[in-house]
Write a protein that holds these residues in place. Structure first.
Motif, mmCIF file in Angstrom:
data_model
loop_
_atom_site.group_PDB
_atom_site.id
_atom_site.type_symbol
_atom_site.label_atom_id
_atom_site.label_comp_id
_atom_site.label_asym_id
_atom_site.label_seq_id
_atom_site.Cartn_x
_atom_site.Cartn_y
_atom_site.Cartn_z
ATOM 1 N N MET A 1 -0.294 -1.267 12.085
ATOM 2 C CA MET A 1 0.180 0.056 11.639
ATOM 3 C C MET A 1 1.232 0.562 12.603
ATOM 4 S SD MET A 1 -2.100 3.478 10.976
ATOM 5 C CE MET A 1 -3.103 2.605 9.806
ATOM 6 N N ARG A 2 2.345 1.030 12.062
ATOM 7 C CA ARG A 2 3.466 1.443 12.885
ATOM 8 C C ARG A 2 3.640 2.951 12.808
ATOM 9 N NH1 ARG A 2 7.273 -1.879 14.639
ATOM 10 N NH2 ARG A 2 6.721 -3.425 13.079
ATOM 11 N N ILE A 79 10.110 -5.154 1.469
ATOM 12 C CA ILE A 79 10.197 -5.400 2.912
ATOM 13 C C ILE A 79 9.081 -4.631 3.595
ATOM 14 C CG2 ILE A 79 11.582 -5.061 4.995
ATOM 15 C CD1 ILE A 79 14.067 -5.498 3.351
ATOM 16 N N THR A 80 8.130 -5.340 4.176
ATOM 17 C CA THR A 80 6.974 -4.700 4.806
ATOM 18 C C THR A 80 6.975 -4.845 6.323
ATOM 19 O OG1 THR A 80 5.646 -6.711 4.429
ATOM 20 C CG2 THR A 80 5.526 -4.977 2.759
ATOM 21 N N SER A 81 7.947 -5.578 6.857
ATOM 22 C CA SER A 81 8.054 -5.746 8.305
ATOM 23 C C SER A 81 9.403 -5.213 8.753
ATOM 24 C CB SER A 81 7.910 -7.223 8.683
ATOM 25 O OG SER A 81 8.149 -7.425 10.069
ATOM 26 N N LYS A 98 1.978 4.285 2.547
ATOM 27 C CA LYS A 98 0.861 3.398 2.253
ATOM 28 C C LYS A 98 1.305 2.272 1.332
ATOM 29 C CE LYS A 98 -3.103 6.476 2.874
ATOM 30 N NZ LYS A 98 -4.282 7.102 2.202
ATOM 31 N N VAL A 99 0.755 1.093 1.560
ATOM 32 C CA VAL A 99 0.985 -0.044 0.683
ATOM 33 C C VAL A 99 -0.230 -0.164 -0.230
ATOM 34 C CG1 VAL A 99 1.345 -2.533 0.548
ATOM 35 C CG2 VAL A 99 2.382 -1.223 2.412
ATOM 36 N N ASP A 100 -0.041 0.124 -1.491
ATOM 37 C CA ASP A 100 -1.147 0.159 -2.443
ATOM 38 C C ASP A 100 -0.771 -0.609 -3.708
ATOM 39 O OD1 ASP A 100 -3.528 0.769 -3.661
ATOM 40 O OD2 ASP A 100 -2.942 2.815 -4.231
ATOM 41 N N ARG A 110 -3.482 -8.268 6.905
ATOM 42 C CA ARG A 110 -3.526 -7.312 5.801
ATOM 43 C C ARG A 110 -2.644 -6.114 6.130
ATOM 44 N NH1 ARG A 110 -7.402 -3.201 4.151
ATOM 45 N NH2 ARG A 110 -7.591 -3.135 1.871
ATOM 46 N N ILE A 111 -1.684 -5.836 5.270
ATOM 47 C CA ILE A 111 -0.753 -4.735 5.485
ATOM 48 C C ILE A 111 -1.131 -3.584 4.572
ATOM 49 C CG2 ILE A 111 1.654 -3.998 5.339
ATOM 50 C CD1 ILE A 111 2.456 -6.875 5.888
#
Length: 236
Positions: A1-2, A79-81, A98-100, A110-111
């Protein structure tokens, strides 16, 4: 988590931040913006699918001659990173989303949250007529041929400019006054992990195999999202 350094990860557009820049077109965009046709541009160190890339966002002038004080870049949902590069003249703020449903990265992690937007802000405005570049390190999506759009809000001492336009209704990139920065993901480099080899910046050529219906549908969706981004930013 960032999280961002100022603890303001969710206060730019809220948890329901618009996905204008998050639109990843299911088709290859024709004639995506190049430095010759846009004044806020993005250049990627590689465009290979799945690669780790450094995105350089270039600002070439102010808003109607007014100095630039902030640059806000919306990150596509695929893009999740994202890791912003520090800049001695700019402070970095990140907006989280949030990634849902949650997704797994290349290492099986798990992101559940991702960086949805990054703002570079300065107390020393960039004068009109001077150029600067801010950078983000990202991992590109695995889908070759996907068009990535990064709607960008340029805030100035007086006013702001929304670089959020996408071509639709038969218009070409060259006809747009304020096109959203973007590029097309290319095929992975053979013999490299996730296509990590560095590739030259790409100005995509037309893809004659793209169906007109798919192209129109993707661009209309991006256009609606870009309008929502600009409106929500103005209300923030």
């Amino acid at each position: 988590m960032r999280r961002d350094d100022n603890g303001r990860g969710r206060d730019l557009w809220s948890r329901r931040v618009t996905r204008a820049g998050a639109v990843v077109l299911a088709v290859t965009l024709v004639g995506l913006a190049s430095p010759a046709s846009a004044h806020v541009t993005v250049t990627s160190s590689t465009t290979a699918a799945g690669a780790h890339a450094v995105l350089a966002f270039s600002v070439a002038h102010g808003c109607e001659d007014s100095p630039t004080t902030a640059i806000t870049v919306q990150i596509p949902a695929s893009i999740t990173s994202v890791t912003p590069t520090r800049h001695p003249l700019w402070q970095v703020e990140q907006t989280m989303e949030k990634v849902d449903p949650p997704v797994a990265d290349a290492h099986g992690n798990r992101i559940v949250e991702r960086v949805a937007a990054v703002t570079y802000r300065t107390d020393t405005p960039l004068p009109d007529g001077y150029r600067d570049v801010v950078e983000l390190a990202v991992q590109l999506p695995d889908t070759a041929g996907a068009g990535l759009l990064f709607p960008t809000i340029q805030t100035c001492v007086n006013g702001e400019t929304a670089w959020t336009e996408v071509p639709q209704d038969g218009r070409a990139i060259a006809d747009l006054e304020r096109p959203a920065p973007g590029f097309v993901v290319s095929a992975p480099e053979q013999g490299t992990h996730h296509g990590a080899a560095t590739a030259p910046p790409v100005a995509p050529a037309p893809n004659n195999g793209v169906t007109l219906a798919a192209l129109v549908a993707g661009l209309v969706g991006a256009a609606l999202g870009a309008v929502s981004l600009f409106q929500k930013h103005r209300r923030a």
